[in-house]
Write a protein that holds these residues in place. Structure first.
Motif, PDB file in Angstrom:
ATOM      1  N   PRO A   1      43.140 -19.223  35.765  1.00 25.11           N
ATOM      2  CA  PRO A   1      41.865 -19.982  36.536  1.00 25.11           C
ATOM      3  C   PRO A   1      40.712 -19.311  36.410  1.00 25.11           C
ATOM      4  O   PRO A   1      39.595 -20.011  36.407  1.00 25.11           O
ATOM      5  CB  PRO A   1      42.567 -20.508  37.847  1.00 25.11           C
ATOM      6  N   GLU A   2      40.644 -17.787  36.415  1.00 17.78           N
ATOM      7  CA  GLU A   2      39.362 -17.144  36.729  1.00 17.78           C
ATOM      8  C   GLU A   2      38.732 -16.931  35.337  1.00 17.78           C
ATOM      9  O   GLU A   2      37.507 -16.662  35.041  1.00 17.78           O
ATOM     10  CB  GLU A   2      39.930 -15.816  37.011  1.00 17.78           C
ATOM     11  N   GLY A   3      39.544 -17.033  34.253  1.00  8.10           N
ATOM     12  CA  GLY A   3      39.113 -17.035  32.839  1.00  8.10           C
ATOM     13  C   GLY A   3      39.958 -16.488  31.888  1.00  8.10           C
ATOM     14  O   GLY A   3      41.206 -16.414  32.204  1.00  8.10           O
TER      15      GLY A   3
ATOM     16  N   LYS B   1      34.687 -15.856  31.250  1.00  9.73           N
ATOM     17  CA  LYS B   1      34.953 -16.709  32.381  1.00  9.73           C
ATOM     18  C   LYS B   1      34.479 -17.965  32.081  1.00  9.73           C
ATOM     19  O   LYS B   1      34.538 -19.152  32.912  1.00  9.73           O
ATOM     20  CB  LYS B   1      34.023 -16.202  33.711  1.00  9.73           C
ATOM     21  N   THR B   2      34.047 -18.513  30.723  1.00 11.47           N
ATOM     22  CA  THR B   2      33.674 -19.715  30.496  1.00 11.47           C
ATOM     23  C   THR B   2      34.892 -20.613  29.793  1.00 11.47           C
ATOM     24  O   THR B   2      34.884 -21.578  29.617  1.00 11.47           O
ATOM     25  CB  THR B   2      32.687 -19.886  29.229  1.00 11.47           C
ATOM     26  N   VAL B   3      36.160 -19.885  29.626  1.00 10.62           N
ATOM     27  CA  VAL B   3      37.184 -20.514  29.156  1.00 10.62           C
ATOM     28  C   VAL B   3      38.384 -20.230  30.386  1.00 10.62           C
ATOM     29  O   VAL B   3      38.565 -19.132  30.792  1.00 10.62           O
ATOM     30  CB  VAL B   3      37.698 -19.880  28.077  1.00 10.62           C
ATOM     31  N   THR B   4      38.628 -21.333  30.972  1.00 12.33           N
ATOM     32  CA  THR B   4      39.775 -21.037  32.126  1.00 12.33           C
ATOM     33  C   THR B   4      40.762 -22.264  31.905  1.00 12.33           C
ATOM     34  O   THR B   4      40.625 -23.003  30.961  1.00 12.33           O
ATOM     35  CB  THR B   4      38.985 -21.420  33.375  1.00 12.33           C
ATOM     36  N   LYS B   5      41.626 -21.937  32.828  1.00 13.23           N
ATOM     37  CA  LYS B   5      42.942 -22.621  32.708  1.00 13.23           C
ATOM     38  C   LYS B   5      43.118 -23.470  33.881  1.00 13.23           C
ATOM     39  O   LYS B   5      42.930 -22.862  34.958  1.00 13.23           O
ATOM     40  CB  LYS B   5      44.059 -21.657  32.456  1.00 13.23           C
TER      41      LYS B   5
END
Length: 105
Positions: free
Chosen positions: A32-34, A96-100
């Protein structure tokens, strides 16, 4: 890359080349953070043996998470007190632009 250069300068090490090897970038985990990934960086540097040792020590003490993949030291016959170093460090970074997305129960 700026942090590595700054630490080198502070310890009397001259960076001749600092090249990220993007073709060897490795995805590690998406949270969730990246998105965490490992990026090898090839470094060509010059300096005294002890200066280079301090550089590696300060790099290790910094907030840069890395591992040393390879290291080669060569004597510089023109300047015996200044050695040539070739190394590859594997730096772990976060995008940080790619998160789950977190699934809600």
């Amino acid at each position: 890359l700026e942090s590595i250069s700054k630490i080198a300068i502070e310890n009397g090490v001259k960076i001749d080349q600092l090249m990220p090897q993007k073709s060897e970038q490795e995805s590690l985990n998406v949270t969730p953070e990246g998105s965490y990934f490992a990026l090898p960086i090839a470094i060509q540097a010059r300096g005294g043996y002890h200066m280079f040792g301090r550089f590696l020590s300060k790099l290790e003490d910094s907030n840069i998470y890395f591992s040393l993949k390879s290291l080669n030291a060569q004597t510089n016959l023109a300047e015996p007190a200044v050695h040539k170093f070739s190394l590859v460090v594997r730096v772990v970074l976060i995008d940080k632009t790619v998160t789950k997305a977190v699934k809600k129960p």
